[in-house]
Design an enzyme around this catalytic site. Structure first.
Site, PDB file in Angstrom:
ATOM      1  N   ARG A   1       2.199   9.410  -5.737  1.00  0.00           N
ATOM      2  CA  ARG A   1       1.836  10.715  -6.343  1.00  0.00           C
ATOM      3  C   ARG A   1       2.248  10.757  -7.817  1.00  0.00           C
ATOM      4  NH1 ARG A   1      -1.256  10.819  -1.977  1.00  0.00           N
ATOM      5  NH2 ARG A   1      -0.326  11.719  -0.128  1.00  0.00           N
TER       6      ARG A   1
ATOM      7  N   HIS B   1     -10.509   0.945   1.917  1.00  0.00           N
ATOM      8  CA  HIS B   1     -10.238   1.930   2.962  1.00  0.00           C
ATOM      9  C   HIS B   1     -11.403   1.777   3.930  1.00  0.00           C
ATOM     10  CE1 HIS B   1      -8.635   5.838   4.542  1.00  0.00           C
ATOM     11  NE2 HIS B   1      -9.788   5.712   5.180  1.00  0.00           N
TER      12      HIS B   1
ATOM     13  N   ASP C   1       1.468   2.604   3.539  1.00  0.00           N
ATOM     14  CA  ASP C   1       0.617   3.784   3.382  1.00  0.00           C
ATOM     15  C   ASP C   1       1.464   5.055   3.436  1.00  0.00           C
ATOM     16  OD1 ASP C   1      -1.656   5.244   2.920  1.00  0.00           O
ATOM     17  OD2 ASP C   1      -2.402   5.122   4.977  1.00  0.00           O
TER      18      ASP C   1
ATOM     19  N   HIS D   1      -4.583  -0.798   5.933  1.00  0.00           N
ATOM     20  CA  HIS D   1      -4.197  -0.069   7.145  1.00  0.00           C
ATOM     21  C   HIS D   1      -5.174  -0.247   8.302  1.00  0.00           C
ATOM     22  CE1 HIS D   1      -6.879   2.687   5.123  1.00  0.00           C
ATOM     23  NE2 HIS D   1      -5.954   3.201   4.331  1.00  0.00           N
TER      24      HIS D   1
ATOM     25  N   LYS E   1      -9.285  -0.470  -5.758  1.00  0.00           N
ATOM     26  CA  LYS E   1      -9.343   0.187  -4.452  1.00  0.00           C
ATOM     27  C   LYS E   1     -10.700   0.833  -4.222  1.00  0.00           C
ATOM     28  CE  LYS E   1      -7.900   1.947  -0.569  1.00  0.00           C
ATOM     29  NZ  LYS E   1      -6.720   2.579  -0.061  1.00  0.00           N
TER      30      LYS E   1
ATOM     31  N   LEU F   1      -4.846   9.111   7.988  1.00  0.00           N
ATOM     32  CA  LEU F   1      -6.132   8.413   8.041  1.00  0.00           C
ATOM     33  C   LEU F   1      -5.927   6.961   7.621  1.00  0.00           C
ATOM     34  CD1 LEU F   1      -8.504  11.155   6.674  1.00  0.00           C
ATOM     35  CD2 LEU F   1      -8.491  10.199   8.982  1.00  0.00           C
TER      36      LEU F   1
ATOM     37  N   HIS G   1       3.071  14.490   1.693  1.00  0.00           N
ATOM     38  CA  HIS G   1       2.440  15.796   1.456  1.00  0.00           C
ATOM     39  C   HIS G   1       3.498  16.840   1.784  1.00  0.00           C
ATOM     40  CE1 HIS G   1      -1.807  14.533   1.167  1.00  0.00           C
ATOM     41  NE2 HIS G   1      -1.511  13.633   2.081  1.00  0.00           N
TER      42      HIS G   1
ATOM     43  N   ASN H   1      -5.145   7.136  -6.009  1.00  0.00           N
ATOM     44  CA  ASN H   1      -5.892   8.363  -5.649  1.00  0.00           C
ATOM     45  C   ASN H   1      -5.172   9.633  -6.096  1.00  0.00           C
ATOM     46  OD1 ASN H   1      -3.914   8.006  -3.631  1.00  0.00           O
ATOM     47  ND2 ASN H   1      -5.119   9.090  -2.095  1.00  0.00           N
TER      48      ASN H   1
ATOM     49  N   HIS I   1       0.877  -1.198   0.000  1.00  0.00           N
ATOM     50  CA  HIS I   1       0.000   0.000   0.000  1.00  0.00           C
ATOM     51  C   HIS I   1       0.900   1.230   0.000  1.00  0.00           C
ATOM     52  CE1 HIS I   1      -3.781   2.195   1.567  1.00  0.00           C
ATOM     53  NE2 HIS I   1      -2.860   3.123   1.304  1.00  0.00           N
TER      54      HIS I   1
ATOM     55  N   ALA J   1      -4.033  14.679   5.622  1.00  0.00           N
ATOM     56  CA  ALA J   1      -3.722  13.406   6.284  1.00  0.00           C
ATOM     57  C   ALA J   1      -2.678  12.665   5.470  1.00  0.00           C
ATOM     58  CB  ALA J   1      -4.987  12.564   6.386  1.00  0.00           C
TER      59      ALA J   1
ATOM     60  N   HIS K   1       1.585   5.339  -1.672  1.00  0.00           N
ATOM     61  CA  HIS K   1       1.211   6.522  -2.465  1.00  0.00           C
ATOM     62  C   HIS K   1       2.479   7.120  -3.063  1.00  0.00           C
ATOM     63  CE1 HIS K   1      -2.908   6.684  -0.804  1.00  0.00           C
ATOM     64  NE2 HIS K   1      -2.333   6.169   0.261  1.00  0.00           N
TER      65      HIS K   1
HETATM   66  C1  NCD Z   1      -3.537   9.072   2.103  1.00  0.00           C
HETATM   67  C2  NCD Z   1      -3.099  10.133   1.080  1.00  0.00           C
HETATM   68  O1  NCD Z   1      -2.544  11.148   1.501  1.00  0.00           O
HETATM   69  O2  NCD Z   1      -3.265   9.896  -0.116  1.00  0.00           O
HETATM   70  N1  NCD Z   1      -3.524   9.651   3.412  1.00  0.00           N
HETATM   71  C3  NCD Z   1      -3.407   8.987   4.572  1.00  0.00           C
HETATM   72  O3  NCD Z   1      -3.531   9.615   5.633  1.00  0.00           O
HETATM   73  N2  NCD Z   1      -3.165   7.704   4.623  1.00  0.00           N
HETATM   74  C4  NCD Z   1      -4.867   8.531   1.721  1.00  0.00           C
HETATM   75  C5  NCD Z   1      -5.229   7.286   2.463  1.00  0.00           C
HETATM   76  O4  NCD Z   1      -4.704   6.199   2.168  1.00  0.00           O
HETATM   77  O5  NCD Z   1      -6.075   7.362   3.360  1.00  0.00           O
HETATM   78 ZN    ZN Z   2      -3.260   5.114   1.705  1.00  0.00          ZN
END
Ligand code: NCD
Ligand code: ZN
Length: 352
Positions: A19, A138, A249, A176, A101, A221, A253, A43, A15, A265, A17
């Site tokens: 970007r 999620h 996860d 998660h 997802k 989150l 950011h 996402n 899992h 988050a 991200h």
């Molecule tokens: C994730 C994100 O920033 O894309 N944020 C997070 O707090 N985990 C989205 C997600 O998986 O909830």
């Molecule tokens: Zn995530």
């Protein structure tokens, strides 16, 4: 004698991200340095909803991976109420799409296109059950009247359990997982349900975020819960139980969007995740189960072979230094601070 060296199958991140654009270029090498594969979250804005978008995104990821890293992005589709079941099966049968997802609409960062009514997506889920394609959930409801700390438990009762009774053949990963309720639910279920656990949920609880001043870099989150939940997650992760595996996860950011009156988050853990986890397993006297959690249980659920290469983790006298932040064209991104020194260094391992 305490263990000072471990050689394990190269881990995967189930899992992640990554970007896009300059952020992707800046963060991808942190994952590809240590991991063989990762399930890539879809996402983006707009989300990855078709195999055509996924194939282009996959190429952008490959372009961001340093040449000497051996890394395979495992692509997913973002489920919307207008997802076409044929798109999903086409993507899966070509070998490109490894999972779909489900974000309940509004649950987290970039989830506005998510699902409001599960009945609408049932034809897609039925198709996935038929072809054995995993659904990644999620697992939080978004109803405003449900307390944020209860959203996982309410999701299990009102969405997950009805879905699993209706479609028992659907293979599901509760992404998660953060609560005792979630851990016990997975343990009590059949082999079609598994869960990922993040690095940070093994280390922080809600006091870390809120006590002694608000700490936006620990906000993610699902939000971290009270201590008894963190302890249940540690027990599950370090137990060797094949239904639990690593999904970091890691969700970068820029500091500007985290340190705000309405902060995003997400916690960026890729650079030091393996060092953090090895420390956690060492603290739990469970180094022997680290490989199961980071390298074996995930491929087993996804029905892939484990990676053929290995990594070596060795104990260092002085703490391993990680950068506090990495710089991107969009601004600095703060790296997760586990609040303990890391004495484990990761290197590739080649047999001699
Ligand atoms: C994730 C994100 O920033 O894309 N944020 C997070 O707090 N985990 C989205 C997600 O998986 O909830
Ligand atoms: Zn995530």
């Amino acid at each position: 004698m305490s263990t000072t060296e471990i050689i394990i199958t190269r881990p995967d991140d189930w899992h992640l991200h990554l970007r896009d654009g300059s952020m992707l270029k800046a963060v991808a090498p942190s994952s590809s340095a240590d991991f063989g594969r990762a399930i890539i979250m879809p996402n983006l804005v707009p989300p990855i909803t078709t195999p055509e978008q996924a194939v282009l995104y996959r190429q952008r990821i490959m372009d961001a991976i340093p040449e000497n890293h051996d890394f395979e992005p495992l692509m997913t589709l973002y489920l919307t109420e207008s997802t076409n079941p044929d798109d999903v099966s086409r993507g899966a049968s070509s070998g490109l799409i490894k999972a779909v997802k489900l974000y309940p609409a509004g649950a987290t960062t970039n989830s506005d296109s998510g699902v409001r009514n599960m009945d609408v997506v049932m034809p897609v889920l039925e198709k996935m059950a038929k072809i054995g394609l995993p659904l990644l959930v999620h697992g939080e409801v978004t109803d405003e009247d449900v307390d944020i700390f209860d959203r996982e438990a309410v999701f299990i009762d009102t969405v997950l359990e009805p879905l699993r009774s209706h479609l028992p053949e659907l293979r599901i990963v509760m992404e998660h997982v953060t609560t005792v309720t979630g851990v016990e639910y997975v343990m009590a279920s059949d082999n079609n349900l598994a869960a990922t656990i993040t690095t940070h949920h093994l280390i922080i609880n809600r006091n870390t975020i809120l006590a002694g001043g608000i700490k936006p870099h620990y906000y993610c989150l699902p939000v971290a819960k009270r201590e008894k939940h963190r302890l249940a997650l540690r027990t599950a992760a370090t137990s060797g139980n094949s239904r639990f595996f690593l999904g970091t996860d890691s969700a970068p950011h820029c500091d500007g969007t985290k340190l705000s009156t309405c902060g995003c988050a997400g916690i960026f853990t890729s650079p030091n995740t393996l060092g953090c986890l090895t420390t956690v397993f060492e603290q739990e006297n469970a180094l022997g189960n680290l490989e199961a959690f980071v390298s074996l249980n995930g491929p087993e659920f996804y029905r892939f072979p484990p990676n053929s290469s290995k990594i070596r983790l060795f104990k260092t006298k002085v703490p391993v230094l990680f950068p506090d932040k990495i710089n991107t064209q969009e601004g600095p991104v703060t790296v997760f601070d586990p609040m303990f020194p890391i004495h484990w260094q990761v290197t590739p391992h080649t047999e001699d």
